[in-house]
Design a protein around this motif. Structure first.
Motif, PDB file in Angstrom:
ATOM      1  N   ALA A 143      -4.261  -4.712  -4.841  1.00 51.95           N
ATOM      2  CA  ALA A 143      -4.012  -3.320  -4.486  1.00 51.95           C
ATOM      3  C   ALA A 143      -3.829  -2.429  -5.714  1.00 51.95           C
ATOM      4  N   HIS A 148      -6.037   1.395  -9.698  1.00 50.00           N
ATOM      5  CA  HIS A 148      -5.220   2.298 -10.511  1.00 50.00           C
ATOM      6  C   HIS A 148      -5.128   1.800 -11.951  1.00 50.00           C
ATOM      7  N   ILE A 183       1.473   6.766  -7.026  1.00 46.26           N
ATOM      8  CA  ILE A 183       0.373   7.619  -7.488  1.00 46.26           C
ATOM      9  C   ILE A 183       0.621   9.076  -7.109  1.00 46.26           C
ATOM     10  N   ALA A 184       1.145   9.309  -5.911  1.00 48.88           N
ATOM     11  CA  ALA A 184       1.440  10.682  -5.495  1.00 48.88           C
ATOM     12  C   ALA A 184       2.501  11.324  -6.380  1.00 48.88           C
ATOM     13  N   ALA A 214       0.827  -1.208   0.000  1.00 48.26           N
ATOM     14  CA  ALA A 214       0.000   0.000   0.000  1.00 48.26           C
ATOM     15  C   ALA A 214       0.864   1.262   0.000  1.00 48.26           C
ATOM     16  N   ALA A 215       1.916   1.265   0.823  1.00 50.68           N
ATOM     17  CA  ALA A 215       2.778   2.445   0.905  1.00 50.68           C
ATOM     18  C   ALA A 215       3.466   2.711  -0.426  1.00 50.68           C
ATOM     19  N   CYS A 216       3.932   1.653  -1.074  1.00 53.54           N
ATOM     20  CA  CYS A 216       4.613   1.810  -2.357  1.00 53.54           C
ATOM     21  C   CYS A 216       3.654   2.363  -3.415  1.00 53.54           C
ATOM     22  N   LEU A 217       2.452   1.797  -3.500  1.00 58.81           N
ATOM     23  CA  LEU A 217       1.490   2.276  -4.490  1.00 58.81           C
ATOM     24  C   LEU A 217       1.065   3.713  -4.213  1.00 58.81           C
ATOM     25  N   ASP A 218       0.891   4.054  -2.956  1.00 61.07           N
ATOM     26  CA  ASP A 218       0.542   5.435  -2.604  1.00 61.07           C
ATOM     27  C   ASP A 218       1.623   6.400  -3.091  1.00 61.07           C
ATOM     28  N   GLU A 219       2.885   6.022  -2.916  1.00 63.68           N
ATOM     29  CA  GLU A 219       3.983   6.871  -3.369  1.00 63.68           C
ATOM     30  C   GLU A 219       3.979   7.004  -4.887  1.00 63.68           C
TER      31      GLU A 219
END
Length: 281
Positions: free
Chosen positions: A124, A128, A78-79, A71-76
């Motif tokens: 996850a 996207h 996309i951000a 989750a943290a990797c995907l959030d980064e």
């Protein structure tokens, strides 16, 4: 201007994953090269510099058995990039042994890395990928189609991945996401080296299975003597990444195609049993 397409690849510290990251970057993709231990990134980063694509490769930590890490990797991603157009599930680990002599925790570990890691990462990423009308490409194995002696846990996980992706593909297609599995045969990479097998110790502990294990190891060592290079195995992955409409199932060599054809055309299972029984006697 339209921003470059972005691909996230798991397990890129060596082997097929490293080669796929280089291939994606050379094809113009913004490449998120992930690995469990980013301290092992130097080989990839040096190769990226040597190939003139260092500006297109970004290394991030992602442990496929840790949902928080995914989750943290995907959030980064996309951000920082605003999109995810493709996921290449490559991370995996081999397990050698037969079930009577294996600890069940080792079997569960093989399933966690090779199957549940793929499921968790794909799950996850799908929101996207839907937004981008992108694709999922998963590196399985010829061992995900044809069960192989002393690979019960590994092949079980890869069979599960094949079934999962084959079932997901028509559903994902309804929301614009392509699904592909890529099936390598023997590949000369650190995947096998990283097993750290002590063959004499394995044989000494194999008891009644020692003759069969010895025959299997001899056959496998011969097979890996003529293995594909990681770059050769990664080339069909990049073809699937860049194709307008990739096939669902792709093999990485003529040998791999012939090998999986044995089971795909084997309605009663006898051809597979006849083949693999020769590996252990």
């Amino acid at each position: 201007m339209t921003s470059p397409k972005t691909v996230l690849i798991t397990g890129t510290s060596s082997g097929i994953g490293l080669a796929a990251a280089l291939g994606a970057a050379r094809s113009g993709w913004t490449t998120i090269a992930t690995m469990r231990d980013t301290g092992k990134a130097q080989t990839l980063l040096k190769a990226a510099a040597d190939h003139g694509v260092a500006d297109r490769i970004q290394v991030k930590r992602l442990d496929v058995v840790d949902p928080g890490s995914i989750a943290a990797c995907l959030d980064e991603v996309i951000a920082e990039h605003g999109r995810l157009d493709a996921l290449i599930n490559n991370a995996g680990a081999a397990t050698v042994g037969t079930i009577e002599q294996m600890d069940l925790d080792d079997v569960r570990s093989a399933m966690e890395v090779n199957f549940f890691g793929v499921v968790a990462t794909t799950r996850a990423a799908l929101p996207h990928l839907r937004a981008a009308r992108g694709r999922v490409i998963t590196v399985t194995s010829v061992g995900g189609v044809l069960g192989q002696p002393f690979n019960e846990a590994y092949c079980a996980a890869k069979f599960a991945v094949e079934g999962f992706m084959e079932s997901l593909a028509p559903v994902a297609a309804t929301v614009g996401v392509d699904v592909t599995v890529v099936e390598p045969g023997a590949v000369a990479s650190e995947f096998v080296t990283n097993l750290g097998l002590d063959v004499p110790a394995l044989l000494a502990a194999a008891g009644p299975y020692a003759p069969a294990l010895e025959a299997y190891i001899a056959r496998t060592q011969q097979a890996f003597g003529t293995a594909q290079s990681p770059a050769e195995a990664a080339a069909p992955i990049i073809d699937a990444l860049t194709a307008d409409h990739p096939a669902f199932r792709i093999q990485t060599s003529a040998w791999a195609r012939d090998f999986v054809a044995t089971t795909l055309a084997d309605l009663d299972g006898s051809a597979v049993q006849d083949l693999t029984s020769t590996w252990v006697r």
